[in-house]
Design an enzyme around this catalytic site. Sequence first.
Site, PDB file in Angstrom:
ATOM      1  N   SER A  89      13.277 -15.198   5.290  1.00  0.00           N
ATOM      2  CA  SER A  89      12.695 -14.623   5.598  1.00  0.00           C
ATOM      3  C   SER A  89      11.895 -16.066   6.655  1.00  0.00           C
ATOM      4  O   SER A  89      10.439 -16.248   6.742  1.00  0.00           O
ATOM      5  CB  SER A  89      11.373 -14.366   4.649  1.00  0.00           C
ATOM      6  OG  SER A  89      11.261 -15.650   3.763  1.00  0.00           O
ATOM      7  N   THR A 191       6.869 -15.986   3.441  1.00  0.00           N
ATOM      8  CA  THR A 191       6.285 -17.170   5.199  1.00  0.00           C
ATOM      9  C   THR A 191       6.511 -18.310   4.210  1.00  0.00           C
ATOM     10  O   THR A 191       5.853 -17.807   3.213  1.00  0.00           O
ATOM     11  CB  THR A 191       5.421 -16.877   5.170  1.00  0.00           C
ATOM     12  OG1 THR A 191       5.318 -15.689   6.811  1.00  0.00           O
ATOM     13  CG2 THR A 191       4.337 -17.611   5.916  1.00  0.00           C
ATOM     14  N   THR A 209       7.683 -18.131  10.050  1.00  0.00           N
ATOM     15  CA  THR A 209       8.219 -17.846   9.276  1.00  0.00           C
ATOM     16  C   THR A 209       9.219 -16.549  10.365  1.00  0.00           C
ATOM     17  O   THR A 209       8.230 -16.826  11.142  1.00  0.00           O
ATOM     18  CB  THR A 209       7.201 -16.648   8.882  1.00  0.00           C
ATOM     19  OG1 THR A 209       7.740 -15.407   7.808  1.00  0.00           O
ATOM     20  CG2 THR A 209       6.315 -15.866   9.839  1.00  0.00           C
ATOM     21  N   ARG A 219       7.384  -7.448  17.652  1.00  0.00           N
ATOM     22  CA  ARG A 219       5.643  -7.025  16.730  1.00  0.00           C
ATOM     23  C   ARG A 219       5.430  -9.160  15.971  1.00  0.00           C
ATOM     24  O   ARG A 219       6.069 -10.300  15.986  1.00  0.00           O
ATOM     25  CB  ARG A 219       6.075  -6.622  15.467  1.00  0.00           C
ATOM     26  CG  ARG A 219       5.289  -6.904  14.286  1.00  0.00           C
ATOM     27  CD  ARG A 219       5.560  -8.206  12.967  1.00  0.00           C
ATOM     28  NE  ARG A 219       4.434  -7.847  11.785  1.00  0.00           N
ATOM     29  CZ  ARG A 219       3.861  -8.647  10.759  1.00  0.00           C
ATOM     30  NH1 ARG A 219       4.682 -10.087  11.017  1.00  0.00           N
ATOM     31  NH2 ARG A 219       3.587  -8.228  10.175  1.00  0.00           N
ATOM     32  N   THR A 242       0.464 -15.487   2.700  1.00  0.00           N
ATOM     33  CA  THR A 242       1.888 -14.877   2.917  1.00  0.00           C
ATOM     34  C   THR A 242       1.320 -13.218   2.451  1.00  0.00           C
ATOM     35  O   THR A 242       0.565 -12.467   2.430  1.00  0.00           O
ATOM     36  CB  THR A 242       2.294 -15.542   1.407  1.00  0.00           C
ATOM     37  OG1 THR A 242       4.180 -14.865   2.031  1.00  0.00           O
ATOM     38  CG2 THR A 242       2.087 -15.081   0.675  1.00  0.00           C
ATOM     39  N   GLY A 243       2.757 -12.732   3.420  1.00  0.00           N
ATOM     40  CA  GLY A 243       2.523 -10.755   2.885  1.00  0.00           C
ATOM     41  C   GLY A 243       2.547 -10.593   4.044  1.00  0.00           C
ATOM     42  O   GLY A 243       3.353 -10.316   4.972  1.00  0.00           O
TER      43      GLY A 243
HETATM   44  N1  ASP Z   1       2.504 -13.309   6.272  1.00  0.00           N
HETATM   45  C1  ASP Z   1       4.360 -12.692   7.023  1.00  0.00           C
HETATM   46  C2  ASP Z   1       4.977 -11.840   8.066  1.00  0.00           C
HETATM   47  O1  ASP Z   1       4.271 -10.636   8.141  1.00  0.00           O
HETATM   48  C3  ASP Z   1       5.595 -11.978   6.037  1.00  0.00           C
HETATM   49  C4  ASP Z   1       5.267 -12.854   5.173  1.00  0.00           C
HETATM   50  O2  ASP Z   1       4.835 -13.674   4.223  1.00  0.00           O
HETATM   51  O3  ASP Z   1       5.732 -11.500   4.168  1.00  0.00           O
HETATM   52  O4  ASP Z   1       4.785 -11.663   9.186  1.00  0.00           O
END
Ligand code: ASP
Length: 333
Positions: A89, A191, A209, A219, A242-243
């Site tokens: 990721s 991330t 990320t 995107r 993150t997320g």
């Molecule tokens: N926050 C990151 C994104 O939406 C991905 C992640 O942290 O999982 O691109």
Amino acid sequence: MSSRRRFLKKAAIGTVGITTVFNCDQSSKTNKTPLATVTSPKKPLIISTWRHGLAANEEAWRQLKKGTSALNAIVSGVGISEADPNVASVGYGGLPDREGKVTLDACIMNHHSDCGAVSFLQSIKHPIAVAQKVLENTPHVMLTGKGALQFALSEGFKEENLLTEKAEKRWRKWLEDSKYKPVINIENHDTISMLVLDKEGNLSGGCTTSGAAWKMHGRVGDSPIIGAGLFLDNEVGAAAATGLGEAVVRTAGSAMVVELMRQGKSPNEACKEITERIYNKHKNHKDMEYLQVGFIAVNKQGEHGGYSVRPGFNYAVFDDEKGNRMEKAASKL
Ligand code: ASP
């Protein structure tokens, strides 16, 4: 308890960093003179999201101890995850978008609130290093897509193929039914966001990320957006996310965490309150099914915290006192 003792107790609660104890003259509550300053045992301090934060912390710590600047330490530290093909990721080995392209987002911010970011950058293994160059060598805060690539090349970065065989195989498998459904806590290493409180007590941070796997081409998530994926105010604290980036952008997540710390919340309380706000806003939202957001935060006193919507989020902490270790974040669900 006398009101003076109550005041001293309150001033010391929850502060493990620099604790300034004030002598508060009862006849004049505004007349405060410092009695003592206890130097923090918690400086420097590094916190990073997820288990891959351990290796990143290790490298950043080594750099800090050599006397490298916090910003360079962050670039070297999170650069470990960017270069690791097993981290699916971030950077090299990151899962691609639905067209099979690995596109990268990153940002970095220093204690003067100078920042640099790149988004939708392709073919460059270390987007965080390019973000640092944006901060240092351009009049802007973010470059994107082809412009970001052009800038990276002009700074001496080399183009590389970032799609590993393993990631390509997973993409081809995904193409079979092509359903977009982000995976929660992807293999415990989404991330990487890193926050540093350096030995001078200054804050800085970075995050990098490859974003959501199988995203639409073009995107951009929260990670390169100052205020969403990362924010700090050197007077107060720093936070990173993150997320699911869309949820963090909708709520200006990291900026809000810092703002709550400014109002007196601890890093843990601030992360919890903003995570709960995000959860509440998404209760009836189409994204709720796979909503995972986690925050980490640190304040000027070296207190740190983390909180997430769903269980499974953790972060790596490195300080002199306890070394490098994982901390489990509490969660809403
Ligand atoms: N926050 C990151 C994104 O939406 C991905 C992640 O942290 O999982 O691109």
